[in-house]
Design a protein around this motif. Structure first.
Motif, PDB file in Angstrom:
ATOM      1  N   UNK A 150     -37.590  10.088  34.070  1.00  0.00           N
ATOM      2  CA  UNK A 150     -36.305  10.382  33.619  1.00  0.00           C
ATOM      3  C   UNK A 150     -35.666   9.176  32.700  1.00  0.00           C
ATOM      4  N   UNK A 151     -34.996   9.754  31.528  1.00  0.00           N
ATOM      5  CA  UNK A 151     -34.489   9.095  30.597  1.00  0.00           C
ATOM      6  C   UNK A 151     -33.039   9.168  30.436  1.00  0.00           C
ATOM      7  N   UNK A 152     -32.325   8.244  30.266  1.00  0.00           N
ATOM      8  CA  UNK A 152     -30.830   8.291  29.894  1.00  0.00           C
ATOM      9  C   UNK A 152     -30.463   7.646  28.523  1.00  0.00           C
ATOM     10  N   UNK A 153     -29.879   8.556  27.672  1.00  0.00           N
ATOM     11  CA  UNK A 153     -29.200   7.723  26.130  1.00  0.00           C
ATOM     12  C   UNK A 153     -27.772   8.161  26.092  1.00  0.00           C
ATOM     13  N   UNK A 154     -27.158   7.439  25.207  1.00  0.00           N
ATOM     14  CA  UNK A 154     -25.852   7.704  24.789  1.00  0.00           C
ATOM     15  C   UNK A 154     -25.827   7.464  23.338  1.00  0.00           C
ATOM     16  N   UNK A 155     -24.893   8.493  23.037  1.00  0.00           N
ATOM     17  CA  UNK A 155     -24.856   8.673  21.642  1.00  0.00           C
ATOM     18  C   UNK A 155     -23.424   8.898  21.137  1.00  0.00           C
ATOM     19  N   UNK A 156     -22.904   8.993  19.666  1.00  0.00           N
ATOM     20  CA  UNK A 156     -21.762   9.251  19.267  1.00  0.00           C
ATOM     21  C   UNK A 156     -21.796  10.485  18.336  1.00  0.00           C
ATOM     22  N   UNK A 157     -20.776  11.451  18.480  1.00  0.00           N
ATOM     23  CA  UNK A 157     -20.398  12.551  17.698  1.00  0.00           C
ATOM     24  C   UNK A 157     -19.234  12.238  16.856  1.00  0.00           C
ATOM     25  N   UNK A 158     -18.811  13.135  15.856  1.00  0.00           N
ATOM     26  CA  UNK A 158     -17.702  12.988  14.966  1.00  0.00           C
ATOM     27  C   UNK A 158     -16.586  12.847  15.844  1.00  0.00           C
ATOM     28  N   UNK A 159     -16.408  13.419  16.835  1.00  0.00           N
ATOM     29  CA  UNK A 159     -15.222  13.500  17.788  1.00  0.00           C
ATOM     30  C   UNK A 159     -15.117  13.298  19.103  1.00  0.00           C
ATOM     31  N   UNK A 202     -38.976   4.167  43.442  1.00  0.00           N
ATOM     32  CA  UNK A 202     -40.212   4.505  43.193  1.00  0.00           C
ATOM     33  C   UNK A 202     -40.375   5.455  41.935  1.00  0.00           C
ATOM     34  N   UNK A 203     -39.200   5.598  41.307  1.00  0.00           N
ATOM     35  CA  UNK A 203     -39.113   6.615  40.121  1.00  0.00           C
ATOM     36  C   UNK A 203     -39.042   5.885  38.782  1.00  0.00           C
ATOM     37  N   UNK A 204     -39.588   6.255  37.572  1.00  0.00           N
ATOM     38  CA  UNK A 204     -39.682   5.781  36.308  1.00  0.00           C
ATOM     39  C   UNK A 204     -38.342   6.255  35.841  1.00  0.00           C
ATOM     40  N   UNK A 205     -37.501   5.379  35.534  1.00  0.00           N
ATOM     41  CA  UNK A 205     -35.911   5.572  35.202  1.00  0.00           C
ATOM     42  C   UNK A 205     -35.862   4.739  34.048  1.00  0.00           C
ATOM     43  N   UNK A 206     -35.703   5.310  32.672  1.00  0.00           N
ATOM     44  CA  UNK A 206     -35.506   4.344  31.451  1.00  0.00           C
ATOM     45  C   UNK A 206     -33.984   4.878  30.924  1.00  0.00           C
ATOM     46  N   UNK A 207     -33.338   3.684  30.061  1.00  0.00           N
ATOM     47  CA  UNK A 207     -32.037   3.878  29.713  1.00  0.00           C
ATOM     48  C   UNK A 207     -32.084   3.115  28.289  1.00  0.00           C
ATOM     49  N   UNK A 208     -31.568   4.027  27.301  1.00  0.00           N
ATOM     50  CA  UNK A 208     -31.289   3.600  25.982  1.00  0.00           C
ATOM     51  C   UNK A 208     -29.859   3.849  25.731  1.00  0.00           C
ATOM     52  N   UNK A 209     -28.802   2.800  26.374  1.00  0.00           N
ATOM     53  CA  UNK A 209     -27.257   3.245  26.324  1.00  0.00           C
ATOM     54  C   UNK A 209     -26.983   2.199  25.109  1.00  0.00           C
ATOM     55  N   UNK A 210     -26.481   2.468  23.927  1.00  0.00           N
ATOM     56  CA  UNK A 210     -25.787   1.766  23.120  1.00  0.00           C
ATOM     57  C   UNK A 210     -24.114   1.656  23.428  1.00  0.00           C
ATOM     58  N   UNK A 211     -23.427   0.682  22.898  1.00  0.00           N
ATOM     59  CA  UNK A 211     -22.280   0.618  22.902  1.00  0.00           C
ATOM     60  C   UNK A 211     -21.450   1.832  22.381  1.00  0.00           C
ATOM     61  N   UNK A 212     -20.377   2.374  23.002  1.00  0.00           N
ATOM     62  CA  UNK A 212     -19.589   3.400  22.670  1.00  0.00           C
ATOM     63  C   UNK A 212     -18.207   3.032  22.463  1.00  0.00           C
ATOM     64  N   UNK A 213     -17.333   3.725  21.613  1.00  0.00           N
ATOM     65  CA  UNK A 213     -16.061   3.688  21.677  1.00  0.00           C
ATOM     66  C   UNK A 213     -15.404   4.016  22.616  1.00  0.00           C
TER      67      UNK A 213
END
Length: 523
Positions: free
Chosen positions: A435-444, A396-407
């Motif tokens: 609630x939202x979930x996202x994925x990202x990339x840092x230099x290391x 019953x909860x709102x859960x969004x995801x923006x998960x791009x491909x990662x190394x």
């Protein structure tokens, strides 16, 4: 640690007043005297006979200042005889016909001797000061290097390097090899080479035997005067060791007794060994303190688990027992819908109980240092699996995801999924709104961030995330966040929380040499 003084620790003048000049120095001194004689002979008619002794005295001073006291004295005698042979009548003989010439010769000899003595002493003082400066420079560097060392191998390598620099030869550190009885074997096989400077240097059988004796007896074993019939190295025991024996010993080439700075260098070697022993004790105490901290953390874990068993497990068990006992006793008086509600409540609490027990087992395994086999995995796929699991658990909860491909990262896929699910479950359970979930990339590194509409984590919890402690302060604290932190630490990553934002991130390091443009799927 006991300091054993060597026979080198005697006053330098009592041991050997002044070093005797070498052949090369004597030849150079003769050349200087010969050049002064030629100058005096060729210019004597123009400058007068009174200046000739001054020219010869100048050559004596030059020799004494350049080559030391004994060279100055010999130069003074040589100048005396040269002046008598070439410049006093009758010439080309060591006889004189006038009494005043004898007085002149005696005065010249005294002046030459005093000049050579003073110049030689000044040279020796300069050399002694330079030697002390070299020793102090090595001691200063050794103090800094040993105090900043973070492991035993570094301490031993740096100590051997500085001792080799002081003793002007190779240095080797050996460790005692204990038998099953707890004692050290005697003989060459009773020692093991730990570090050598230079690295290719290896002690012979006689050196190993002397090192073993130094380890067993805890006393200094001095080098033999004949390397063929004994050890060519002097071995000094050092380092904390059980019983009367020492744990380590260092061997170095003995310095020549005639060196003016030998006592300073020998004492500096012992000072470095004392500092090395202190550094090893410091590291041992640090390891003991870390072991005590881990033991205390485990004790805290047991207390927390007992508190959880007495509080958090009591509610689902009571619900399950109450539902089942009601069905058993009042089943005939309950409608079908009521019976289904009781069964659903029992099933829900049983599922909750199962989840909680799984968390307790997982946090226990993390606290006890359970090993994990790492593989190349796709963190984005693990995050998507955690999102799907959270949507099933909270329909019953709102859960969004923006998960791009990662190394790809070196990790365990199930642990990444569990950590992301734990962070998501905390957000869904304890905060209202989406609630939202996202994925990202840092230099290391890669990061997977869970954001919600709540107030965010407190400063106390954010400070706890930066500590090595797995359990966070405060009673009634859940295990979801500690489990996520423990998983991140096991995988070489960390959990980060932003100040002023309701967001928390799982950060995992990229393998060395990772190309961000590489394929994003697991192999």
């Amino acid at each position: 640690m006991e300091t054993v003084r060597s026979p080198y620790h005697l006053p330098p003048r009592a041991r050997f007043p002044m070093p005797w000049p070498g052949i090369g120095q004597l030849v150079a001194a003769v050349l200087v005297l010969g050049m002064a004689t030629l100058i005096a002979g060729s210019a004597g008619g123009q400058i007068g006979p009174a200046v000739i002794p001054l020219i010869l005295l100048t050559s004596v001073l030059v020799n004494a200042a350049a080559f030391g006291f004994w060279t100055g004295v010999l130069s003074a005698l040589g100048a005396f005889f040269l002046f008598s042979f070439f410049f006093i009548e009758p010439r080309h003989s060591f006889f004189t016909s006038r009494p005043q010439d004898l007085l002149m010769l005696a005065v010249m000899l005294v002046c030459a001797g005093l000049s050579g003595l003073m110049a030689g002493r000044m040279r020796e003082q300069v050399e002694a000061a330079e030697g002390r400066a070299d020793v102090l420079e090595v001691l200063s560097a050794a103090t800094f290097d040993l105090s900043s060392a973070t492991d035993e191998a570094t301490v031993l390598a740096r100590a051997a390097a500085h001792v080799a620099r002081l003793t002007l030869g190779p240095a080797v550190i050996l460790r005692a090899v204990p038998e099953r009885t707890g004692r050290t074997r005697s003989g060459p096989e009773g020692t093991a080479v730990v570090v050598a400077v230079p690295a290719a240097f290896r002690p012979g059988a006689m050196e190993l035997q002397a090192a073993d004796q130094a380890l067993t007896r805890g006393t200094t074993e001095f080098a033999s005067s004949d390397d063929r019939n004994g050890s060519g190295l002097t071995f000094l025991p050092f380092g904390p060791g059980p019983g009367r024996g020492a744990a380590l010993t260092i061997g170095h080439r003995p310095l020549a007794a005639a060196r003016r700075d030998t006592p300073d260098r020998e004492q500096a070697v012992r000072d470095i060994l004392h500092q090395a022993g202190t550094a090893l004790e410091r590291l041992a105490l640090a390891r003991k303190a870390e072991a005590e901290r881990i033991a205390g953390e485990r004790q805290m874990l047991r207390s927390t688990l007992l508190a959880s068993l007495s509080h958090d497990l009591r509610t689902p068990i009571a619900t399950i027992l109450g539902s089942l006992s009601t069905l058993r006793e009042f089943r005939r008086n309950l409608s079908a819908d009521a019976q289904l509600d009781l069964l659903a409540a029992a099933e829900e609490e049983a599922e909750r109980l199962k989840t909680y027990v799984e968390r307790l087992l997982q946090i226990t395994r993390l606290m006890n240092g359970g090993t994990v086999t790492l593989h190349r995995v796709a963190p984005a796929d693990c995050a998507r699996a955690a999102v799907a699991r959270a949507r099933r658990a909270f329909p019953g909860r709102t859960l969004s995801a923006d998960i791009a491909d990662l190394p790809l990262v070196e990790a365990d896929a199930s642990l990444i999924e569990q950590a992301v699910f734990g962070l998501t479950e905390n957000a869904l359970r304890y905060t209202p709104g989406a609630v939202s979930i996202a994925a990202g990339l840092r230099p290391d590194a890669v990061e997977i961030t869970v954001s919600d509409e709540g107030p965010g984590l407190s400063a106390e919890i954010r400070a706890w995330l930066a500590t090595p402690d797995l359990l966070r302060p405060g009673e009634g604290s859940g295990l979801g966040l500690p489990i996520a932190k423990g998983i991140a630490r096991t995988l070489g990553g960390r959990i980060e929380a932003a100040a002023g934002r309701a967001a928390i991130s799982l950060v995992l390091p990229l393998p060395a040499g990772t190309d961000p443009s590489a394929p994003k799927t697991a192999s």
